[in-house]
Design an enzyme around this catalytic site. Structure first.
Site, PDB file in Angstrom:
ATOM      1  N   GLN A 105       0.839  -1.202   0.000  1.00 28.84           N
ATOM      2  CA  GLN A 105       0.000   0.000   0.000  1.00 28.84           C
ATOM      3  C   GLN A 105       0.873   1.251   0.000  1.00 28.84           C
ATOM      4  O   GLN A 105       0.368   2.361  -0.074  1.00 28.84           O
ATOM      5  CB  GLN A 105      -0.876   0.011   1.252  1.00 28.84           C
ATOM      6  CG  GLN A 105      -1.824  -1.170   1.329  1.00 28.84           C
ATOM      7  CD  GLN A 105      -2.391  -1.333   2.731  1.00 28.84           C
ATOM      8  OE1 GLN A 105      -3.411  -0.751   3.079  1.00 28.84           O
ATOM      9  NE2 GLN A 105      -1.724  -2.110   3.546  1.00 28.84           N
ATOM     10  N   ASN A 106       2.174   1.048   0.108  1.00 26.35           N
ATOM     11  CA  ASN A 106       3.072   2.195   0.206  1.00 26.35           C
ATOM     12  C   ASN A 106       3.286   2.839  -1.153  1.00 26.35           C
ATOM     13  O   ASN A 106       3.304   2.158  -2.180  1.00 26.35           O
ATOM     14  CB  ASN A 106       4.404   1.778   0.806  1.00 26.35           C
ATOM     15  CG  ASN A 106       4.254   1.328   2.242  1.00 26.35           C
ATOM     16  OD1 ASN A 106       3.222   1.570   2.851  1.00 26.35           O
ATOM     17  ND2 ASN A 106       5.262   0.675   2.776  1.00 26.35           N
ATOM     18  N   ASP A 108       5.988   4.906  -1.491  1.00 21.99           N
ATOM     19  CA  ASP A 108       7.340   5.474  -1.388  1.00 21.99           C
ATOM     20  C   ASP A 108       8.367   4.826  -2.314  1.00 21.99           C
ATOM     21  O   ASP A 108       9.503   5.308  -2.419  1.00 21.99           O
ATOM     22  CB  ASP A 108       7.844   5.404   0.067  1.00 21.99           C
ATOM     23  CG  ASP A 108       7.805   3.985   0.646  1.00 21.99           C
ATOM     24  OD1 ASP A 108       7.980   3.010  -0.099  1.00 21.99           O
ATOM     25  OD2 ASP A 108       7.607   3.874   1.882  1.00 21.99           O
ATOM     26  N   HIS A 123      -1.451   1.495  -4.295  1.00 20.46           N
ATOM     27  CA  HIS A 123      -1.861   2.899  -4.151  1.00 20.46           C
ATOM     28  C   HIS A 123      -0.987   3.846  -4.961  1.00 20.46           C
ATOM     29  O   HIS A 123      -0.987   5.053  -4.713  1.00 20.46           O
ATOM     30  CB  HIS A 123      -1.859   3.298  -2.672  1.00 20.46           C
ATOM     31  CG  HIS A 123      -2.886   2.564  -1.870  1.00 20.46           C
ATOM     32  ND1 HIS A 123      -2.902   2.527  -0.488  1.00 20.46           N
ATOM     33  CD2 HIS A 123      -3.949   1.798  -2.254  1.00 20.46           C
ATOM     34  CE1 HIS A 123      -3.922   1.789  -0.071  1.00 20.46           C
ATOM     35  NE2 HIS A 123      -4.563   1.325  -1.112  1.00 20.46           N
ATOM     36  N   CYS A 131      -1.226  13.400 -15.558  1.00 14.00           N
ATOM     37  CA  CYS A 131      -2.191  14.438 -15.924  1.00 14.00           C
ATOM     38  C   CYS A 131      -3.499  14.167 -15.186  1.00 14.00           C
ATOM     39  O   CYS A 131      -3.979  13.037 -15.164  1.00 14.00           O
ATOM     40  CB  CYS A 131      -2.405  14.408 -17.435  1.00 14.00           C
ATOM     41  SG  CYS A 131      -3.710  15.529 -17.982  1.00 14.00           S
ATOM     42  N   CYS A 152      -0.023  20.004 -17.422  1.00 13.88           N
ATOM     43  CA  CYS A 152       0.331  18.948 -18.366  1.00 13.88           C
ATOM     44  C   CYS A 152       0.870  19.595 -19.641  1.00 13.88           C
ATOM     45  O   CYS A 152       0.208  20.464 -20.217  1.00 13.88           O
ATOM     46  CB  CYS A 152      -0.909  18.109 -18.680  1.00 13.88           C
ATOM     47  SG  CYS A 152      -0.644  16.906 -19.986  1.00 13.88           S
ATOM     48  N   PRO A 219       4.183  -4.224  15.513  1.00 13.59           N
ATOM     49  CA  PRO A 219       4.362  -4.064  16.964  1.00 13.59           C
ATOM     50  C   PRO A 219       3.036  -3.961  17.704  1.00 13.59           C
ATOM     51  O   PRO A 219       2.981  -4.183  18.922  1.00 13.59           O
ATOM     52  CB  PRO A 219       5.165  -2.770  17.104  1.00 13.59           C
ATOM     53  CG  PRO A 219       5.218  -2.134  15.764  1.00 13.59           C
ATOM     54  CD  PRO A 219       4.763  -3.117  14.737  1.00 13.59           C
TER      55      PRO A 219
END
Ligand code: NAD
Length: 253
Positions: A105-106, A108, A123, A131, A152, A219
């Site tokens: 889902q990252n 980065d 994602h 655009c 654009c 965690p």
């Protein structure tokens, strides 16, 4: 020491014998790289910003410059960080199992930078820009510091980050590939996700229904903890490398 965590022998056995492995990751796997998660109360991005103001189509329509600038700042931040040992362990796992898919889902891009290749970025990816009218990816844009986002070069519409915002649909091919792999796996690792964002959070349910062993690495407890066969409470940058080493100790470096 190969296994300081005392992983269940059945888990290690499944790691070694699984033929189809799916891994679902969320923001927590990038925490040790210095990328803030969304929901961690003290450090999460949304502790200082309201997502409804920044990560929705209506926010972009209302205030395109604010949204563009926020993503530009996150894009610059992500460019300065590096994959951590958890990302690298998943790239290694991909090499060790016959059929593997990493669903993240990252946005980065750290999994790809760690070497993962069988990868679905559900994602999107914050490094890409498209655009806002026809979704064409744009490679170069003019980042001028004026009152509006860049345009654009082909049609003059605003550019936007190539990420999926709240209230938007996921790319059909991405979610179909992820769902199909989840329904047909014998091991699923779920790492660093709060399990609150659907349809990604449905994937462990599909895996469990298909007979897979489901392993949570986080965690904290999540809504997915109850369906996991193993709940490994710790940071993914520690637990994931330990799990791979416990399964393949003779090949430790
Ligand atoms: P989330 O912020 O909702 O949850 C993060 C989860 O990670 C929590 O359950 C937390 O307990 C856990 N966590 C915290 N530190 C951890 C660690 N060191 N190791 C393992 N787990 C840890 O994240 P999510 O579930 O991915 O939320 C979904 C949305 O957040 C997605 O839409 C995603 O695009 C977006 N997001 C992405 C990034 C990124 O790309 N790095 C960052 C923030 C948010």
């Amino acid at each position: 020491m190969a296994d300081p965590f005392g992983f269940a022998p059945a888990l290690i056995d499944r790691m070694r014998t699984a033929r189809r492995v799916v891994v679902l990751t969320g923001a927590g796997v990038s925490a040790e790289s210095g990328v803030p998660t969304f929901r961690d109360a003290l450090t999460g991005l949304w502790a200082t910003f309201d997502p409804r103001e920044l990560a929705t189509p209506s926010a972009f329509a209302r205030n395109p410059k604010l949204v563009w600038d926020w993503y530009a700042q996150r894009r610059a931040q992500v460019a300065t960080v590096s994959p951590n040992a958890g990302h690298r362990a998943l790239a290694e796992l991909e090499e060790r199992v016959p059929h593997f898919l990493l669903v993240t889902q990252n946005v980065d891009g750290l999994h790809a930078r760690a070497g993962s290749r069988a990868l679905v970025e559900l994602h999107g990816n914050i490094a890409r820009v498209r655009c806002s009218r026809d979704d064409q990816i744009v490679e170069h844009w003019d980042e001028r510091n004026d009152a509006l986002p860049p345009r654009c070069p082909a049609c003059g519409s605003f550019l936007r980050p190539d990420v999926v915002w709240f209230e938007e649909m996921l790319p059909a091919d991405a979610i179909e590939r992820a769902e199909s792999a989840a329904r047909d796996c014998d091991l699923m690792l779920v790492a660093g996700t709060s399990g609150e964002v659907y349809p990604a959070a449905a994937l462990p349910h599909y895996a469990r229904a298909a007979g897979a062993r489901v392993v949570e690495i986080n965690p904290n407890a999540t809504p997915l903890s109850g369906l996991a066969h193993d709940t490994l409470r710790g940071a993914s940058a520690i637990v994931l490398p330990a799990l791979v080493r416990a399964a393949w100790p003779q090949e430790a470096t």
